[in-house]
Structures are given as structure tokens and as C-alpha cells.
Design a protein around this motif. Sequence first.
Motif, PDB file in Angstrom:
ATOM      1  N   MET A   1     -12.105 -13.738   9.865  1.00  0.00           N
ATOM      2  CA  MET A   1     -11.028 -12.749   9.750  1.00  0.00           C
ATOM      3  C   MET A   1     -10.859 -12.343   8.281  1.00  0.00           C
ATOM      4  O   MET A   1     -10.761 -13.203   7.415  1.00  0.00           O
ATOM      5  CB  MET A   1      -9.720 -13.366  10.263  1.00  0.00           C
ATOM      6  CG  MET A   1      -8.613 -12.348  10.467  1.00  0.00           C
ATOM      7  SD  MET A   1      -7.084 -13.158  10.930  1.00  0.00           S
ATOM      8  CE  MET A   1      -7.552 -13.956  12.447  1.00  0.00           C
ATOM      9  N   ASN A   2     -10.853 -11.046   8.044  1.00  0.00           N
ATOM     10  CA  ASN A   2     -10.780 -10.513   6.685  1.00  0.00           C
ATOM     11  C   ASN A   2      -9.320 -10.387   6.247  1.00  0.00           C
ATOM     12  O   ASN A   2      -8.720  -9.315   6.356  1.00  0.00           O
ATOM     13  CB  ASN A   2     -11.487  -9.153   6.651  1.00  0.00           C
ATOM     14  CG  ASN A   2     -11.845  -8.735   5.239  1.00  0.00           C
ATOM     15  OD1 ASN A   2     -11.647  -9.474   4.291  1.00  0.00           O
ATOM     16  ND2 ASN A   2     -12.368  -7.530   5.114  1.00  0.00           N
ATOM     17  N   ILE A   3      -8.741 -11.484   5.763  1.00  0.00           N
ATOM     18  CA  ILE A   3      -7.327 -11.483   5.397  1.00  0.00           C
ATOM     19  C   ILE A   3      -7.117 -10.855   4.022  1.00  0.00           C
ATOM     20  O   ILE A   3      -7.822 -11.165   3.076  1.00  0.00           O
ATOM     21  CB  ILE A   3      -6.755 -12.914   5.446  1.00  0.00           C
ATOM     22  CG1 ILE A   3      -6.634 -13.360   6.906  1.00  0.00           C
ATOM     23  CG2 ILE A   3      -5.394 -12.987   4.747  1.00  0.00           C
ATOM     24  CD1 ILE A   3      -6.178 -14.763   7.105  1.00  0.00           C
ATOM     25  N   VAL A   4      -6.130  -9.964   3.943  1.00  0.00           N
ATOM     26  CA  VAL A   4      -5.772  -9.325   2.681  1.00  0.00           C
ATOM     27  C   VAL A   4      -4.279  -9.489   2.460  1.00  0.00           C
ATOM     28  O   VAL A   4      -3.463  -9.083   3.298  1.00  0.00           O
ATOM     29  CB  VAL A   4      -6.122  -7.821   2.682  1.00  0.00           C
ATOM     30  CG1 VAL A   4      -5.694  -7.185   1.376  1.00  0.00           C
ATOM     31  CG2 VAL A   4      -7.605  -7.618   2.872  1.00  0.00           C
ATOM     32  N   VAL A   5      -3.920 -10.125   1.343  1.00  0.00           N
ATOM     33  CA  VAL A   5      -2.511 -10.283   0.989  1.00  0.00           C
ATOM     34  C   VAL A   5      -2.133  -9.141   0.049  1.00  0.00           C
ATOM     35  O   VAL A   5      -2.698  -9.003  -1.029  1.00  0.00           O
ATOM     36  CB  VAL A   5      -2.255 -11.656   0.324  1.00  0.00           C
ATOM     37  CG1 VAL A   5      -0.783 -11.778  -0.065  1.00  0.00           C
ATOM     38  CG2 VAL A   5      -2.639 -12.783   1.269  1.00  0.00           C
ATOM     39  N   LEU A   6      -1.204  -8.322   0.494  1.00  0.00           N
ATOM     40  CA  LEU A   6      -0.740  -7.178  -0.292  1.00  0.00           C
ATOM     41  C   LEU A   6       0.586  -7.539  -0.958  1.00  0.00           C
ATOM     42  O   LEU A   6       1.571  -7.826  -0.272  1.00  0.00           O
ATOM     43  CB  LEU A   6      -0.529  -5.956   0.608  1.00  0.00           C
ATOM     44  CG  LEU A   6      -1.731  -5.514   1.452  1.00  0.00           C
ATOM     45  CD1 LEU A   6      -1.311  -4.437   2.442  1.00  0.00           C
ATOM     46  CD2 LEU A   6      -2.839  -4.992   0.559  1.00  0.00           C
ATOM     47  N   LYS A   7       0.585  -7.578  -2.281  1.00  0.00           N
ATOM     48  CA  LYS A   7       1.839  -7.835  -3.005  1.00  0.00           C
ATOM     49  C   LYS A   7       2.432  -6.491  -3.432  1.00  0.00           C
ATOM     50  O   LYS A   7       1.803  -5.734  -4.147  1.00  0.00           O
ATOM     51  CB  LYS A   7       1.581  -8.722  -4.219  1.00  0.00           C
ATOM     52  CG  LYS A   7       2.675  -8.701  -5.301  1.00  0.00           C
ATOM     53  CD  LYS A   7       4.058  -9.007  -4.781  1.00  0.00           C
ATOM     54  CE  LYS A   7       5.146  -9.032  -5.835  1.00  0.00           C
ATOM     55  NZ  LYS A   7       5.139  -8.064  -6.879  1.00  0.00           N
ATOM     56  N   MET A   8       3.655  -6.229  -2.953  1.00  0.00           N
ATOM     57  CA  MET A   8       4.337  -4.988  -3.292  1.00  0.00           C
ATOM     58  C   MET A   8       5.566  -5.314  -4.125  1.00  0.00           C
ATOM     59  O   MET A   8       6.519  -5.918  -3.640  1.00  0.00           O
ATOM     60  CB  MET A   8       4.710  -4.241  -2.015  1.00  0.00           C
ATOM     61  CG  MET A   8       3.485  -3.633  -1.347  1.00  0.00           C
ATOM     62  SD  MET A   8       3.450  -3.732   0.450  1.00  0.00           S
ATOM     63  CE  MET A   8       4.953  -2.933   0.900  1.00  0.00           C
ATOM     64  N   GLY A   9       5.523  -4.913  -5.394  1.00  0.00           N
ATOM     65  CA  GLY A   9       6.638  -5.184  -6.302  1.00  0.00           C
ATOM     66  C   GLY A   9       7.826  -4.286  -6.028  1.00  0.00           C
ATOM     67  O   GLY A   9       7.689  -3.213  -5.422  1.00  0.00           O
ATOM     68  N   GLY A  10       8.978  -4.718  -6.501  1.00  0.00           N
ATOM     69  CA  GLY A  10      10.207  -3.955  -6.271  1.00  0.00           C
ATOM     70  C   GLY A  10      10.155  -2.553  -6.833  1.00  0.00           C
ATOM     71  O   GLY A  10      10.673  -1.606  -6.239  1.00  0.00           O
ATOM     72  N   SER A  11       9.509  -2.391  -8.002  1.00  0.00           N
ATOM     73  CA  SER A  11       9.493  -1.084  -8.648  1.00  0.00           C
ATOM     74  C   SER A  11       8.657  -0.074  -7.870  1.00  0.00           C
ATOM     75  O   SER A  11       8.933   1.124  -7.889  1.00  0.00           O
ATOM     76  CB  SER A  11       8.958  -1.202 -10.081  1.00  0.00           C
ATOM     77  OG  SER A  11       7.669  -1.780 -10.077  1.00  0.00           O
ATOM     78  N   VAL A  12       7.638  -0.546  -7.149  1.00  0.00           N
ATOM     79  CA  VAL A  12       6.779   0.384  -6.394  1.00  0.00           C
ATOM     80  C   VAL A  12       7.313   0.631  -4.984  1.00  0.00           C
ATOM     81  O   VAL A  12       7.032   1.665  -4.381  1.00  0.00           O
ATOM     82  CB  VAL A  12       5.321  -0.134  -6.338  1.00  0.00           C
ATOM     83  CG1 VAL A  12       5.151  -1.251  -5.332  1.00  0.00           C
ATOM     84  CG2 VAL A  12       4.342   0.990  -6.023  1.00  0.00           C
ATOM     85  N   LEU A  13       8.116  -0.287  -4.467  1.00  0.00           N
ATOM     86  CA  LEU A  13       8.591  -0.167  -3.081  1.00  0.00           C
ATOM     87  C   LEU A  13       9.333   1.140  -2.823  1.00  0.00           C
ATOM     88  O   LEU A  13       9.150   1.778  -1.788  1.00  0.00           O
ATOM     89  CB  LEU A  13       9.502  -1.356  -2.719  1.00  0.00           C
ATOM     90  CG  LEU A  13       8.787  -2.634  -2.298  1.00  0.00           C
ATOM     91  CD1 LEU A  13       9.770  -3.786  -2.162  1.00  0.00           C
ATOM     92  CD2 LEU A  13       8.031  -2.438  -0.994  1.00  0.00           C
ATOM     93  N   ALA A  14      10.176   1.531  -3.781  1.00  0.00           N
ATOM     94  CA  ALA A  14      10.971   2.748  -3.601  1.00  0.00           C
ATOM     95  C   ALA A  14      10.112   4.006  -3.618  1.00  0.00           C
ATOM     96  O   ALA A  14      10.524   5.053  -3.117  1.00  0.00           O
ATOM     97  CB  ALA A  14      12.032   2.840  -4.696  1.00  0.00           C
ATOM     98  N   LYS A  15       8.909   3.891  -4.170  1.00  0.00           N
ATOM     99  CA  LYS A  15       8.037   5.074  -4.318  1.00  0.00           C
ATOM    100  C   LYS A  15       6.954   5.169  -3.260  1.00  0.00           C
ATOM    101  O   LYS A  15       6.324   6.214  -3.116  1.00  0.00           O
ATOM    102  CB  LYS A  15       7.356   5.034  -5.698  1.00  0.00           C
ATOM    103  CG  LYS A  15       8.309   4.936  -6.875  1.00  0.00           C
ATOM    104  CD  LYS A  15       7.516   4.765  -8.161  1.00  0.00           C
ATOM    105  CE  LYS A  15       8.415   4.429  -9.334  1.00  0.00           C
ATOM    106  NZ  LYS A  15       7.632   4.141 -10.540  1.00  0.00           N
ATOM    107  N   LEU A  16       6.684   4.072  -2.536  1.00  0.00           N
ATOM    108  CA  LEU A  16       5.562   4.076  -1.584  1.00  0.00           C
ATOM    109  C   LEU A  16       5.773   5.101  -0.475  1.00  0.00           C
ATOM    110  O   LEU A  16       6.816   5.097   0.187  1.00  0.00           O
ATOM    111  CB  LEU A  16       5.381   2.687  -0.960  1.00  0.00           C
ATOM    112  CG  LEU A  16       4.728   1.608  -1.832  1.00  0.00           C
ATOM    113  CD1 LEU A  16       4.738   0.279  -1.096  1.00  0.00           C
ATOM    114  CD2 LEU A  16       3.312   1.989  -2.237  1.00  0.00           C
TER     115      LEU A  16
END
Length: 267
Positions: A1-16
Motif C-alpha cells: 500500500m502506497n501510504i502518503v502522509v500529507l502535513k497541512m499547516g495552519g497557514s496553508v489551510l485557509a488558502k487550500l
Amino acid sequence: MNIVVLKMGGSVLAKLPDSFYKMVVNLKEQNICQPIIVHGGGPEINHALKQLNVKTEFIDGLRVTTKEVLDVAEMVMSGSINKKIVGKLQKEGGTAIGMSGVDCSLLQTIPIDSECSLGFVGQVEKVNSFWLQLIIENGGIPVISPIGVDISGQRNNINGDMAAAAVAQALKGKLVLISDIPGVMEEISGKKIVHEQLTEEEIEAKIASGIIYGGMIPKVRSALKGLSGGVKESVILNGLDPEDLKKFMEGKQAGTKVIQNKEVQHV
């Protein structure tokens, strides 16, 4: 299984954009990868602390966490932010399950420094990956808030990048640090460039010279630590361009890849 952990910081969350969450769901549905999300919440925590008149400070990009700060950080991250991400993934057709590192002792912590100068700040000693595997096997996307717990039941704030690296390490997956910029940037001869890859030696030199600073320091150091502990690949990507995530998963050049010195290949 190709597991990918995506870390999304607080500063980028509002812009995604919604297209980012759609891309994450699509990559899972097409069996290209199994995403796990670890998120931060810095700006929203800062806003809540200001409203509540609770003082806060940072040392080397890490938040000094008193009991008051910890309560606010947990409320914001494990509460509103975690559920917003879950909601966005489900809006795009995914099945997401929000949890914090406290649930099922998912992220077991020890103090990050022996003097406890940062207060209730922990580093991950063990990831209880059984529960993540259970969610994954049943078609879910885990969404993790980086609040951990120690053996005495004390909750600890964990830097999101460090928490993400620990999860990727435990599951032998890839680590993708989602940013709002295309990667590690530097101005050379008056022109801004994005480094396609950086070694440990180059990273430490750029930290010393101030090119890499603030919140980018724990990002690159977490990427390096993950590699030494079994993470397959570490990269810093631009979440505002969801195609970058797809390119990376297809083995194409995207963002800044962090590599160990011995991996460097000279053309």
C-alpha cells in the motif's frame, strides 16, 4: 500500500482550494495512494489566544505551550480545524475520520526537551498504527490533530511537521509537507528559484545563513528525521496547485525533495 502522509499547516489551510481535497480523494479512489492527513492550526490558535488574552511565544519555530495555551490549541485543532478538513474531504466524496493523537493513544509522547523550557510540548515516541490500519482497511482517510499523550495521561502539543514525520515513519510511507509556496525558495542573482532537492548539509547551511527560517526549520528537519527513520521520500509541495501532488505521486519533479547526503546523484 502506497501510504502518503500529507502535513497541512495552519497557514496553508485557509488558502487550500476545494480542488486540493478533490485531488486527495481522487488519488485514493484510483488506488494511486492511501492518504493520511496530519494538520496544524497556528494562525487560528493565535487568533483564539489573542481573543482570550493568553500570551504565547515561539522558540526556533516551536510554540511554548503552557496549560492555558495547550487547552486553546487542543480546542482549535482537535475541534474546529479537524472537523473542517473532514467535512471538505467528505464534500468531495471521500470518507474521512477525524481524531487527535490522544484518541487510542495514537501519538504517544515524551517531553521534547529535558528542561521542559517549551512547556507541554512533546515529541512522538510511538505511533499506535493499529488504529490507522483499521481505518485504512475500511476505506477511510484518517485526519489527525497533533495533540499527543504521555504514559501518565498528560496531553502534549506536538509540532505538526514532527507528528507527520513520525506517522510516515511508523507506516513506512512518503511524507508530503504541504505549503503555500512551491518549495524551499532562494534569491540568487536577483532571481527567486525553487530548489528541486536539498541535502542535510545544504539545509543546515541555509538555516545557519538565515535562508531557511521560522516555520520552515521544523519542516525541513522533520523531513530529514523521517528519512533517517524509514520514510520512503520527503518533499515540500505547493498545495495551492493540486497538480503538484499528482506529479509527485507519478514520480515527476514537483516541489523541493529533501534527501540524505548519500542519495545525491551527480549527472
